[in-house]
Design an enzyme around this catalytic site. Structure first.
Site: not given
Ligand code: HSE
Length: 405
Positions: A11-12, A124, A127, A131, A182, A185, A200
């Protein structure tokens, strides 16, 4: 031209590809840097991809190519991301990442390797998704002593809670929607049980203290036992339930770091953070309270932060990494039982007269909405004292949820 590689085309990773390709011209206009993707590393085949020739399954192609100076590690998890990152940094390539597990576990070591090899390790995207929070905390606010951090740090659980609160949807239906979008995790247990948020808050706590906060020492409770009844109790005291990552400096020697569902008053800005949005409230001794808000998960939002780090390094290849945190934190983390707060307690009883309990603990409000139980909002007190008082009474606790102060 700046040549980069992307490790991981999930995804990322696919979002990073899209942002760098679609915004290539505007990035060049703004920064004077032409950023080109030379490799994408993934174990899967993408035979129909328009740039199928830049895909590789061989990490050494990236490691041994002197043209590649910046690598986006968006694979997630520790293996093989930790080994790959160390090897890249050791040969002086900079690495940017969204991998909070890796940053929270080995960030201090990886930053030191980066520094020793005149490379950068930026995170960045680890977390708060899109943002900006790492750079603001480590640069803009670094003249402050950070007093507290309270954040909605997991988009999946915030989305689920919001669907439960506003639409009365079942937990599983809301989770499936979060996965389809998406946000979740690979294994959503990490979201639901609070582990993702705990990585985080340990990163933010490490930034706040300048010493590594080990997430293994962070009290972590997720949302899997939150019910519509809990949500109803909270609404009776003009509040909502949110999963909160929390850091507080008690004094020069002690702090609180935790993740747990909390009752959040509708007066608090965090109560209005809904859906996949995340928000982080940071309080510094000079600045006071600040708030950072935006999409906390998802393909393009997370890619935005990863690509921001890539552009930063492309623009400033020789500027040293900010020193983020040392391997040890000098502050001791207080045990959960020593938390001092108000609590929403639900008690199993058909007798709604709680005066015997009120003789032992301060009670602010009694909420009577179910035949065989009662909700009690306590005054501020230590959690241990609360549990002891109820343990020594004739009442049985159903649930204790902290109120965010
Ligand atoms: N699974 C994480 C969430 C993805 O839902 O925030 C982003 O870190």
């Amino acid at each position: 031209m700046v040549k980069v590689a992307i490790m991981g085309f999930g995804t990322v990773g696919s979002g990073v590809y899209e942002v760098l390709r679609n915004n290539r011209k505007s990035i060049m206009t703004k920064t004077g840097k032409d950023i080109d993707i030379k490799y994408i590393l993934d174990i899967r085949d993408f035979p129909d991809h328009p740039e199928k020739d830049i895909f590789t399954k061989n990490f050494d192609d990236i490691l041994n190519d002197p043209e590649v100076t910046i690598v986006a590690e968006v694979m997630g998890g520790l293996k093989p991301a930790y080994d790959f990152t160390k090897r890249l940094l050791s040969v002086g390539k900079s690495v940017v990442t969204s991998n909070k597990e890796l940053v929270a576990t080995y960030g201090d070591e990886l930053m030191q390797i980066a520094k020793a090899n005149e490379a950068k390790y930026l995170f960045e995207a680890s977390v708060g998704g899109g943002i900006p929070i790492i750079r603001p905390m480590s640069q803009c606010l670094n003249a402050n002593n950070i007093i507290s951090v309270a954040g909605i740090l997991n988009g999946t659980t915030n989305f689920i809670l919001n669907q439960m609160i506003s639409k009365g949807k079942a937990f599983d239906v809301a989770l499936k929607e979060a996965q389809d979008n998406g946000y979740a995790e690979k294994d959503p247990t990490a979201d639901i049980e609070g582990f993702d948020a705990s990585r985080k808050i340990s990163i933010l706590g490490s930034l706040a203290t300048g010493g590594k906060i080990d997430y293994n020492n962070v009290y972590t409770k997720g949302i899997s036992d939150i019910t519509l009844t809990d949500i109803e109790y909270a609404s009776k005291i003009d509040s909502v339930i949110k999963l909160i990552g929390f850091f507080k400096r008690i004094d020069d020697n002690k702090c609180i770091v935790k993740v747990s569902p909390m009752v959040v008053s509708n007066d608090n800005l965090l109560s209005g953070v809904n859906g996949v949005y995340n928000a982080v409230m940071v309080e510094g001794d000079a600045v006071g309270k600040t708030m950072f808000y935006g999409h906390g998960a998802g393909k393009l939002a997370t890619a935005s932060a990863v690509c921001g780090d890539i552009v930063d390094i492309a623009e400033n290849p020789h500027k040293h990494n900010t020193s983020y945190w040392e391997p040890e934190c000098s502050l001791q983390i207080l045990p959960e039982e020593e938390t001092v707060a108000k609590f929403l307690v639900t008690i199993k009883t058909t007798d709604k007269n709680v005066s015997s309990l009120a003789a032992k603990i301060g009670i602010e409000e009694v909420i009577d909405i179910r035949p065989d139980e009662v909700g009690v909002l306590t005054k501020e007190m230590m959690k241990k004292d609360l549990l002891d008082a109820i343990g020594n009474s004739s009442f049985d606790i159903i649930k204790v949820i902290q109120v965010l102060g």
